[in-house]
Write an enzyme that holds these catalytic residues in place. Structure first.
Site, mmCIF file in Angstrom:
data_model
loop_
_atom_site.group_PDB
_atom_site.id
_atom_site.type_symbol
_atom_site.label_atom_id
_atom_site.label_comp_id
_atom_site.label_asym_id
_atom_site.label_seq_id
_atom_site.Cartn_x
_atom_site.Cartn_y
_atom_site.Cartn_z
ATOM 1 N N GLU A 279 -86.584 23.010 22.550
ATOM 2 C CA GLU A 279 -85.823 21.866 22.014
ATOM 3 C C GLU A 279 -84.325 22.124 22.117
ATOM 4 O O GLU A 279 -83.543 21.218 22.403
ATOM 5 C CB GLU A 279 -86.211 21.590 20.557
ATOM 6 C CG GLU A 279 -87.658 21.174 20.358
ATOM 7 C CD GLU A 279 -88.074 20.017 21.245
ATOM 8 O OE1 GLU A 279 -87.281 19.088 21.442
ATOM 9 O OE2 GLU A 279 -89.205 20.067 21.768
ATOM 10 N N TRP A 282 -83.399 21.281 25.514
ATOM 11 C CA TRP A 282 -83.274 19.822 25.725
ATOM 12 C C TRP A 282 -81.861 19.367 25.358
ATOM 13 O O TRP A 282 -81.260 18.526 26.007
ATOM 14 C CB TRP A 282 -84.282 19.048 24.858
ATOM 15 C CG TRP A 282 -85.593 18.806 25.545
ATOM 16 C CD1 TRP A 282 -86.758 19.456 25.298
ATOM 17 C CD2 TRP A 282 -85.869 17.847 26.595
ATOM 18 N NE1 TRP A 282 -87.746 18.961 26.127
ATOM 19 C CE2 TRP A 282 -87.230 17.975 26.927
ATOM 20 C CE3 TRP A 282 -85.105 16.903 27.277
ATOM 21 C CZ2 TRP A 282 -87.841 17.189 27.912
ATOM 22 C CZ3 TRP A 282 -85.712 16.122 28.256
ATOM 23 C CH2 TRP A 282 -87.061 16.272 28.567
ATOM 24 N N TRP A 311 -84.262 -7.590 29.385
ATOM 25 C CA TRP A 311 -84.161 -7.133 27.991
ATOM 26 C C TRP A 311 -83.830 -8.311 27.087
ATOM 27 O O TRP A 311 -83.048 -9.186 27.450
ATOM 28 C CB TRP A 311 -83.060 -6.072 27.844
ATOM 29 C CG TRP A 311 -83.300 -4.801 28.598
ATOM 30 C CD1 TRP A 311 -82.546 -4.310 29.618
ATOM 31 C CD2 TRP A 311 -84.360 -3.852 28.393
ATOM 32 N NE1 TRP A 311 -83.061 -3.116 30.064
ATOM 33 C CE2 TRP A 311 -84.172 -2.804 29.332
ATOM 34 C CE3 TRP A 311 -85.440 -3.771 27.523
ATOM 35 C CZ2 TRP A 311 -85.020 -1.707 29.418
ATOM 36 C CZ3 TRP A 311 -86.285 -2.671 27.609
ATOM 37 C CH2 TRP A 311 -86.076 -1.661 28.541
ATOM 38 N N ASN A 346 -87.915 14.052 15.208
ATOM 39 C CA ASN A 346 -87.932 13.633 16.611
ATOM 40 C C ASN A 346 -89.103 12.705 16.915
ATOM 41 O O ASN A 346 -88.957 11.701 17.602
ATOM 42 C CB ASN A 346 -87.980 14.871 17.509
ATOM 43 C CG ASN A 346 -87.758 14.520 18.960
ATOM 44 O OD1 ASN A 346 -86.774 13.874 19.302
ATOM 45 N ND2 ASN A 346 -88.685 14.905 19.814
ATOM 46 N N TRP A 364 -82.505 -1.379 24.866
ATOM 47 C CA TRP A 364 -82.481 -0.075 24.190
ATOM 48 C C TRP A 364 -81.089 0.270 23.667
ATOM 49 O O TRP A 364 -80.937 1.035 22.727
ATOM 50 C CB TRP A 364 -82.993 1.023 25.136
ATOM 51 C CG TRP A 364 -82.232 1.110 26.428
ATOM 52 C CD1 TRP A 364 -82.478 0.413 27.570
ATOM 53 C CD2 TRP A 364 -81.074 1.909 26.704
ATOM 54 N NE1 TRP A 364 -81.559 0.727 28.540
ATOM 55 C CE2 TRP A 364 -80.682 1.649 28.048
ATOM 56 C CE3 TRP A 364 -80.333 2.828 25.965
ATOM 57 C CZ2 TRP A 364 -79.581 2.267 28.645
ATOM 58 C CZ3 TRP A 364 -79.240 3.447 26.558
ATOM 59 C CH2 TRP A 364 -78.871 3.161 27.881
ATOM 60 N N TRP A 387 -82.885 7.872 23.773
ATOM 61 C CA TRP A 387 -83.164 6.443 23.946
ATOM 62 C C TRP A 387 -83.600 6.132 25.371
ATOM 63 O O TRP A 387 -84.529 5.358 25.602
ATOM 64 C CB TRP A 387 -81.946 5.596 23.543
ATOM 65 C CG TRP A 387 -82.004 5.318 22.071
ATOM 66 C CD1 TRP A 387 -81.407 6.044 21.083
ATOM 67 C CD2 TRP A 387 -82.774 4.296 21.422
ATOM 68 N NE1 TRP A 387 -81.744 5.529 19.858
ATOM 69 C CE2 TRP A 387 -82.578 4.449 20.032
ATOM 70 C CE3 TRP A 387 -83.596 3.276 21.863
ATOM 71 C CZ2 TRP A 387 -83.184 3.617 19.091
ATOM 72 C CZ3 TRP A 387 -84.204 2.434 20.933
ATOM 73 C CH2 TRP A 387 -83.992 2.613 19.564
HETATM 74 C C1 FAD Z 1 -84.246 8.094 20.319
HETATM 75 C C2 FAD Z 1 -83.735 9.468 19.968
HETATM 76 C C3 FAD Z 1 -82.448 9.621 19.482
HETATM 77 C C4 FAD Z 1 -81.958 10.895 19.160
HETATM 78 N N1 FAD Z 1 -80.680 11.021 18.687
HETATM 79 C C5 FAD Z 1 -80.184 12.255 18.411
HETATM 80 C C6 FAD Z 1 -78.857 12.420 17.951
HETATM 81 O O1 FAD Z 1 -78.091 11.463 17.846
HETATM 82 N N2 FAD Z 1 -78.446 13.683 17.634
HETATM 83 C C7 FAD Z 1 -79.249 14.769 17.767
HETATM 84 O O2 FAD Z 1 -78.828 15.888 17.455
HETATM 85 N N3 FAD Z 1 -80.501 14.638 18.231
HETATM 86 C C8 FAD Z 1 -81.000 13.428 18.550
HETATM 87 N N4 FAD Z 1 -82.280 13.299 19.000
HETATM 88 C C9 FAD Z 1 -83.070 14.520 19.252
HETATM 89 C C10 FAD Z 1 -83.942 14.989 18.073
HETATM 90 O O3 FAD Z 1 -84.699 13.932 17.587
HETATM 91 C C11 FAD Z 1 -83.134 15.597 16.941
HETATM 92 O O4 FAD Z 1 -82.245 16.559 17.454
HETATM 93 C C12 FAD Z 1 -84.049 16.306 15.943
HETATM 94 O O5 FAD Z 1 -84.981 15.401 15.424
HETATM 95 C C13 FAD Z 1 -83.211 16.903 14.835
HETATM 96 O O6 FAD Z 1 -84.028 17.501 13.891
HETATM 97 P P1 FAD Z 1 -84.043 19.080 13.671
HETATM 98 O O7 FAD Z 1 -82.660 19.583 13.553
HETATM 99 O O8 FAD Z 1 -84.975 19.367 12.551
HETATM 100 O O9 FAD Z 1 -84.641 19.547 15.053
HETATM 101 P P2 FAD Z 1 -85.528 20.789 15.487
HETATM 102 O O10 FAD Z 1 -86.842 20.249 15.906
HETATM 103 O O11 FAD Z 1 -85.523 21.870 14.493
HETATM 104 O O12 FAD Z 1 -84.771 21.264 16.815
HETATM 105 C C14 FAD Z 1 -83.639 22.140 16.761
HETATM 106 C C15 FAD Z 1 -82.444 21.514 17.435
HETATM 107 O O13 FAD Z 1 -82.722 21.269 18.806
HETATM 108 C C16 FAD Z 1 -82.058 20.080 19.230
HETATM 109 N N5 FAD Z 1 -83.070 19.110 19.642
HETATM 110 C C17 FAD Z 1 -84.328 18.994 19.185
HETATM 111 N N6 FAD Z 1 -84.988 18.030 19.854
HETATM 112 C C18 FAD Z 1 -84.116 17.523 20.740
HETATM 113 C C19 FAD Z 1 -84.196 16.498 21.721
HETATM 114 N N7 FAD Z 1 -85.316 15.810 21.942
HETATM 115 N N8 FAD Z 1 -83.093 16.216 22.438
HETATM 116 C C20 FAD Z 1 -81.948 16.902 22.263
HETATM 117 N N9 FAD Z 1 -81.816 17.883 21.351
HETATM 118 C C21 FAD Z 1 -82.887 18.197 20.602
HETATM 119 C C22 FAD Z 1 -81.280 19.558 18.031
HETATM 120 O O14 FAD Z 1 -79.964 20.037 18.111
HETATM 121 C C23 FAD Z 1 -82.043 20.168 16.864
HETATM 122 O O15 FAD Z 1 -81.258 20.316 15.709
HETATM 123 C C24 FAD Z 1 -82.786 12.034 19.337
HETATM 124 C C25 FAD Z 1 -84.086 11.861 19.833
HETATM 125 C C26 FAD Z 1 -84.557 10.593 20.137
HETATM 126 C C27 FAD Z 1 -85.959 10.442 20.657
#
Ligand code: FAD
Length: 476
Positions: A279, A282, A311, A346, A364, A387
């Site tokens: 993650e 990502w 859209w 997520n 979107w 998105w």
């Molecule tokens: C539609 C959509 C919008 C999102 N918008 C954002 C946003 O504005 N800011 C944001 O930080 N993340 C975003 N994410 C990614 C992800 O959902 C969040 O980072 C995550 O839910 C944050 O929770 P956590 O810190 O507990 O993550 P954990 O699951 O603990 O992951 C650790 C870190 O990894 C990174 N990460 C995790 N998943 C992703 C991912 N899919 N893409 C990119 N980085 C990721 C984040 O920095 C996160 O804090 C988005 C995902 C989707 C599907």
């Protein structure tokens, strides 16, 4: 030293360099740019969180004899003049900062570099937001990566050679200046300040504590539990990472420490740690994408042909989605959670995003902006990437015909309806079977809950038809 989204003292590349090379003292500055923040849809809760963390940063910097100035200009285009004036006034010769990769931020920085350089000031800009800097890795054919899996392999390979994934230390204490730090304002008038931040302790120390607890207790179950919203099984570090209160290197360093692994390769043998690291990668992938494909920062889809899809901009459907009144309980609970807390896991972000784009067929970009306006962790690259993944307009996105069914997702990831009950109290008394699709069993209106606003099967069929047509037209 110009702080932007790197609000920490530990492991801050530009700050460490600035401190090393400033024998006559170092000044910190943060610039508040309210109009640009509004234009970028920054969320009021994020601005409140930012100001609190700035207060903490200012206090910490004082221990190093670095006064933090806080100045305001309406927009990014005012930053060059402001910095120039301060540098002249304070007789500084070098501006240090960590790079940002979004299009507007790069334009702003280029203008500043131009202005200062012409007047014989030095500028030192560092890659710090990611572990592998954008531009550092390309495919064998020298193209930027567009697919995650090969990007990740190359990312790991790069680090096994560079070994630069560990967090660096703190700066040394500086020569004391007579300049006093500015007071950090308690609010910015363009942003409502009424947000309860009690779930988000302030400062790098608190973020490190949260990181340690996660790595110690939760990471081993991360792969299995992360999709269940009632379990709070993820790190909840994203707001800290977004504002640079914590760095990705600190996360990797902690993972290595706790798993007693000296190398990233070793780490990959631990299921939970491997999934979590994935993650983090990502996050890096999306930063690299905005750097190489800047049109995504200008409201264009990564796959430009998908802008031809019909859209919808139906306000009624959009507002219903925003308010969590769609008639699909997990979607509604998720949207209400976002509205109330500024955060969402997520799995739920993917679910509500896909529902907006694929079932409601709304553009979107409406959802993308709404997320930015409400998320504590709103980060352009991750949000846009997420998105475009969900809407199948991005690179390495979900295939257009793969559409989450909100009822199936609900049964699978919130089987006892715990999360739904928390945010949709009007459904709290329904049993575990009825709660996922109440409209099948009860008169929902009598509970004060809406009928479904869309038919899942029909909307699915329609969106797949549109995408198929698009493929035909564009000969894909
Ligand atoms: C539609 C959509 C919008 C999102 N918008 C954002 C946003 O504005 N800011 C944001 O930080 N993340 C975003 N994410 C990614 C992800 O959902 C969040 O980072 C995550 O839910 C944050 O929770 P956590 O810190 O507990 O993550 P954990 O699951 O603990 O992951 C650790 C870190 O990894 C990174 N990460 C995790 N998943 C992703 C991912 N899919 N893409 C990119 N980085 C990721 C984040 O920095 C996160 O804090 C988005 C995902 C989707 C599907």
């Amino acid at each position: 030293m110009w702080f932007r989204r790197d609000l920490r003292v530990i492991d801050n590349t530009a700050l460490l360099q600035a401190a090393k090379h400033s024998p006559q003292g170092l000044i910190g500055i943060f610039i508040i740019t309210p109009q640009t923040w509004v234009a970028h849809h920054r969320a009021p809760c994020q601005i409140a969180f930012l100001l609190k963390n700035l207060q903490d940063l200012s206090k910490t910097l004082a221990d190093y004899n670095i006064p933090l100035l806080i100045r305001t200009v309406p927009r990014y285009d005012g930053c060059a003049k402001l910095l120039l004036n301060i540098m002249k006034e304070q007789q500084c010769n070098t501006l240090y900062f960590n790079k940002e990769y979004e299009y507007d931020e790069q334009q702003r920085d280029n203008k500043i570099i131009d202005t200062l350089f012409q007047l014989n000031f030095f500028i030192k800009a560092y890659d710090d937001q990611t572990i592998v800097p954008p531009g550092a890795i390309v495919s064998k054919t020298l193209q930027p990566y567009q697919i995650f899996t090969p990007f990740k392999s190359r990312w790991l390979q790069y680090l096994s050679v560079k070994q630069n994934y560990l967090a660096a230390g703190k700066p040394k204490i500086q020569f004391k200046l007579s300049l006093a730090a500015d007071l950090v304002p308690s609010h910015v008038k363009e942003f409502n300040n009424q947000f309860n931040l009690s779930a988000w302790p302030i400062g790098t120390k608190a973020a490190v504590k949260r990181l340690r607890q996660f790595v110690k207790k939760k990471v081993k179950h991360y792969a299995k539990h992360r999709d269940f919203p009632a379990l709070s099984a993820t790190s909840e570090l994203s707001p800290y990472l977004t504002l640079g209160i914590l760095s990705l290197r600190q996360c990797v360093t902690e993972l290595l420490k706790q798993t007693s692994q000296g190398t990233l390769e070793g780490l990959l043998t631990y299921a939970g740690a491997r999934t979590w690291l994935n993650e983090l990668v990502w996050r890096e992938f999306y930063k690299h994408l905005i750097y190489y494909f800047p049109w995504v920062c200008k409201k264009q889809a990564f796959k430009k042909e998908t802008d031809q899809l019909p859209w919808s901009y139906n306000q009624r459907l959009f507002i219903t989605w925003c308010r969590g009144q769609t008639g699909y309980p997990l979607v509604d609970a998720a949207m209400r959670c976002l509205n109330q807390t500024g955060w969402l896991s997520n799995r739920l972000r993917m679910l509500v995003a896909m529902f907006l784009a694929k079932n409601l067929l709304l553009d979107w970009r409406l959802g993308e902006a709404y997320f930015m306006e409400h998320l504590l962790d709103g980060d352009f690259a991750a949000n846009n990437g997420g998105w475009q993944w969900a809407a199948s307009t991005g690179t390495d996105a979900v295939p257009y015909f793969r559409i989450f069914n909100p009822i199936t997702q609900s049964k699978k990831f919130d089987p006892q309806g715990k999360f739904i009950r928390q945010y949709c109290p009007e459904l709290a008394y329904l049993d575990n079977k009825k709660i996922h699709q109440p409209f099948r069993y009860v008169k929902v209106k009598e509970l004060g809950y809406p009928e479904p606003i869309v038919n899942l099967a029909r909307s699915r069929e329609l969106v797949v038809r549109y995408f198929n047509k698009l493929r035909q037209i564009n000969k894909l």
